[in-house]
Design a protein around this motif. Sequence first.
Motif, mmCIF file in Angstrom:
data_model
loop_
_atom_site.group_PDB
_atom_site.id
_atom_site.type_symbol
_atom_site.label_atom_id
_atom_site.label_comp_id
_atom_site.label_asym_id
_atom_site.label_seq_id
_atom_site.Cartn_x
_atom_site.Cartn_y
_atom_site.Cartn_z
ATOM 1 N N GLN A 88 0.813 -1.209 0.000
ATOM 2 C CA GLN A 88 0.000 0.000 0.000
ATOM 3 C C GLN A 88 0.853 1.269 0.000
ATOM 4 O O GLN A 88 0.339 2.367 -0.169
ATOM 5 C CB GLN A 88 -0.937 0.002 1.207
ATOM 6 N N HIS A 89 2.174 1.111 0.195
ATOM 7 C CA HIS A 89 3.071 2.270 0.189
ATOM 8 C C HIS A 89 3.070 2.954 -1.180
ATOM 9 O O HIS A 89 3.065 4.181 -1.276
ATOM 10 C CB HIS A 89 4.485 1.827 0.559
ATOM 11 N N ASP A 90 3.092 2.155 -2.234
ATOM 12 C CA ASP A 90 3.051 2.678 -3.611
ATOM 13 C C ASP A 90 2.145 1.750 -4.406
ATOM 14 O O ASP A 90 2.607 0.875 -5.134
ATOM 15 C CB ASP A 90 4.461 2.707 -4.205
ATOM 16 N N PRO A 91 0.820 1.920 -4.262
ATOM 17 C CA PRO A 91 -0.122 0.961 -4.859
ATOM 18 C C PRO A 91 -0.032 0.876 -6.376
ATOM 19 O O PRO A 91 -0.234 -0.205 -6.945
ATOM 20 C CB PRO A 91 -1.495 1.463 -4.402
ATOM 21 N N VAL A 92 0.264 1.981 -7.041
ATOM 22 C CA VAL A 92 0.391 1.939 -8.500
ATOM 23 C C VAL A 92 1.565 1.058 -8.890
ATOM 24 O O VAL A 92 1.462 0.217 -9.802
ATOM 25 C CB VAL A 92 0.553 3.360 -9.076
ATOM 26 N N GLN A 93 2.679 1.210 -8.195
ATOM 27 C CA GLN A 93 3.848 0.380 -8.488
ATOM 28 C C GLN A 93 3.581 -1.087 -8.159
ATOM 29 O O GLN A 93 4.078 -1.986 -8.844
ATOM 30 C CB GLN A 93 5.064 0.880 -7.708
ATOM 31 N N THR A 94 2.782 -1.341 -7.124
ATOM 32 C CA THR A 94 2.429 -2.721 -6.774
ATOM 33 C C THR A 94 1.682 -3.384 -7.926
ATOM 34 O O THR A 94 1.984 -4.515 -8.322
ATOM 35 C CB THR A 94 1.573 -2.752 -5.492
#
Length: 329
Positions: A88-94
């Motif tokens: 959830q820190h960088d959801p787009v990157q996930t």
Amino acid sequence: MRQYNPSQRILVTGGAGFLGSHLCERLIARGHDVLCVDNFFTGTKQNVAHLLGNPHFELMRHDVTFPLFVEVDQIYNLACPASPVHYQHDPVQTTKTSVHGAINMLGLAKRLGAKIFQASTSEVYGDPSVHPQPEAYWGHVNPIGLRSCYDEGKRCAETLFFDYHRQHQLQIKVARIFNTYGPRMHPNDGRVVSNFIVQALKGEDITIYGDGQQTRSFCYVSDLIDGILRLMATGADFTGPVNLGNPDEFTMRQLAELVIQITGSRSQLVFRPLPADDPRQRRPDIRLATDRLGWSPSVALRDGLQLTVAYFDRLLACASITPDEAHSG
């Protein structure tokens, strides 16, 4: 007579992570050459430091959202942050890691004619309305929630794997991995086992979200790796998806009380609101894994927790090293 098994060149993405590092170890022990690829977002060099001098091991810093051009015989795709704190820190990157990473690794496997394994997750089932969860269950997932970047990213990755299999006759293996624990878990990853153990060893209150009656099933890492290797060894007729996890079910309160008992801690239990979309229950139906792989977990929760507590105890005992520094790579 024992069958001859020649050494293979094997790529493990996410190989410096919790599961990936244990997988690299086992593959090297079997005589294979391992290329470990990781961008070190959640994986750490420390997890594979003991392998760096081994001539059968190579470490490469790389992000799987970009194409990779190497020559290998097999691919294990484990690259993706797997804890809520990290994904959830960088959801787009996930989402990119799950989807673009799958596309890039499938493209590599297609070019090489290599067998490829996908580390999927029990999160594809969401907050399940069927219990325990069999592979035939399609899931109950919120497509726009805080956890969706991981849940839907992994679901899309499974779609890609099966479309590559149908369209390009690619040899695929897909495992849906349930909660796994053991040494080399990140101490600050937000997962319940590491949270409870670190809080207990520090003598802090143990935080339980909700009323503590929600359930999970916990598989020790050595059992999980054995299941992955058995799946990869099956013939082309078996693709999965197959559940890999421990079917023994425990409430969060039971887990916390067991951790307190093993650590001898004086920690107290405190209760906080349940996060959004957090599943109330999670337990794998592993009949398919038992039937097709001859696999079932053998490490009891108490035994696995004792080994995991010992690992975290050593980590925290390093007076000059905080958990964050110890895993900074």
